[in-house]
Design a protein around this motif. Structure first.
Motif, mmCIF file in Angstrom:
data_model
loop_
_atom_site.group_PDB
_atom_site.id
_atom_site.type_symbol
_atom_site.label_atom_id
_atom_site.label_comp_id
_atom_site.label_asym_id
_atom_site.label_seq_id
_atom_site.Cartn_x
_atom_site.Cartn_y
_atom_site.Cartn_z
ATOM 1 N N GLN A 1 14.230 2.109 -29.137
ATOM 2 C CA GLN A 1 15.600 2.089 -28.623
ATOM 3 C C GLN A 1 16.541 2.913 -29.501
ATOM 4 O O GLN A 1 17.664 3.214 -29.109
ATOM 5 N N PHE A 2 16.069 3.298 -30.688
ATOM 6 C CA PHE A 2 16.857 4.124 -31.596
ATOM 7 C C PHE A 2 16.325 5.553 -31.571
ATOM 8 O O PHE A 2 15.114 5.773 -31.490
ATOM 9 N N GLN A 3 17.235 6.511 -31.673
ATOM 10 C CA GLN A 3 16.848 7.911 -31.700
ATOM 11 C C GLN A 3 16.071 8.169 -32.991
ATOM 12 O O GLN A 3 16.601 8.008 -34.076
ATOM 13 N N TYR A 4 14.822 8.551 -32.862
ATOM 14 C CA TYR A 4 13.969 8.766 -34.032
ATOM 15 C C TYR A 4 13.882 10.255 -34.352
ATOM 16 O O TYR A 4 14.292 11.106 -33.569
ATOM 17 N N VAL A 5 13.354 10.540 -35.545
ATOM 18 C CA VAL A 5 13.121 11.921 -35.973
ATOM 19 C C VAL A 5 11.721 12.029 -36.557
ATOM 20 O O VAL A 5 11.119 11.031 -36.947
ATOM 21 N N HIS A 6 11.238 13.254 -36.612
ATOM 22 C CA HIS A 6 9.963 13.547 -37.272
ATOM 23 C C HIS A 6 10.256 14.071 -38.676
ATOM 24 O O HIS A 6 11.396 14.385 -39.011
ATOM 25 N N THR A 7 9.222 14.186 -39.484
ATOM 26 C CA THR A 7 9.408 14.651 -40.867
ATOM 27 C C THR A 7 9.379 16.170 -40.991
ATOM 28 O O THR A 7 9.310 16.684 -42.094
ATOM 29 N N ASN A 8 9.470 16.874 -39.871
ATOM 30 C CA ASN A 8 9.542 18.337 -39.954
ATOM 31 C C ASN A 8 10.990 18.754 -40.255
ATOM 32 O O ASN A 8 11.904 17.919 -40.294
ATOM 33 N N GLU A 9 11.193 20.034 -40.448
ATOM 34 C CA GLU A 9 12.519 20.522 -40.831
ATOM 35 C C GLU A 9 13.580 20.179 -39.785
ATOM 36 O O GLU A 9 14.684 19.755 -40.126
#
Length: 152
Positions: free
Chosen positions: A108-116
């Protein structure tokens, strides 16, 4: 601004430690909470953890395959998320794809990846939450460009 770093397990802990060391370089006004360093020996850790979770309004959750169902990830995320409208919670997918989340509560939360690109989004979210300490776009771009290579 204070940022809570949520992690569980060795792999996730390495990411949390990296963010703990890295974020204050990008933002001098940021103070991360990383439990192995910020809970003193002999301190009642659960009491300290609860106090910190009440005080902090920004959380970074380091998610790995090993900790998707970890009780403490859920506890800490829930404590931060209950401040609806006042807090931000950013799941960081550390070596996992969004398909592996499979109806996970944190989707439900906007996630991110560990890329730049993902970490840049994270940094922009932190910056937007800094109020008077917010960096302008030029400062943010310079700070991110300088410190990005040192993160992972």
């Amino acid at each position: 601004m204070k940022i809570f770093l949520s992690w569980s397990g060795v792999h996730s802990g390495k990411y949390a430690k990296a963010f703990n060391d890295w974020l204050p370089n990008v933002f001098q006004s940021v103070t991360p909470f990383y439990s192995p360093e910020d809970i003193a020996a002999g301190e009642r850790w659960l009491e300290r953890l609860n106090t910190v979770l009440e005080e902090y309004d920004f959380g970074i959750v380091c998610l790995t395959r090993d900790n998707l169902a970890a009780p403490w990830i859920m506890f800490e995320s829930g404590a931060l998320a209950k401040k609806l409208g006042k807090s931000k919670l950013v799941p960081v997918l550390c070596g996992i794809a969004e398909t592996e989340l499979n109806k996970h509560p944190l989707t439900q939360f906007q996630y991110v990846h560990t890329n730049e690109e993902g970490i840049r989004k994270l940094v922009e979210s932190v910056n937007a939450s800094l109020g008077d300490n917010k960096l302008n776009e030029t400062q943010l771009t310079k700070a991110f460009g300088k410190w990005w290579p040192d993160l992972l």
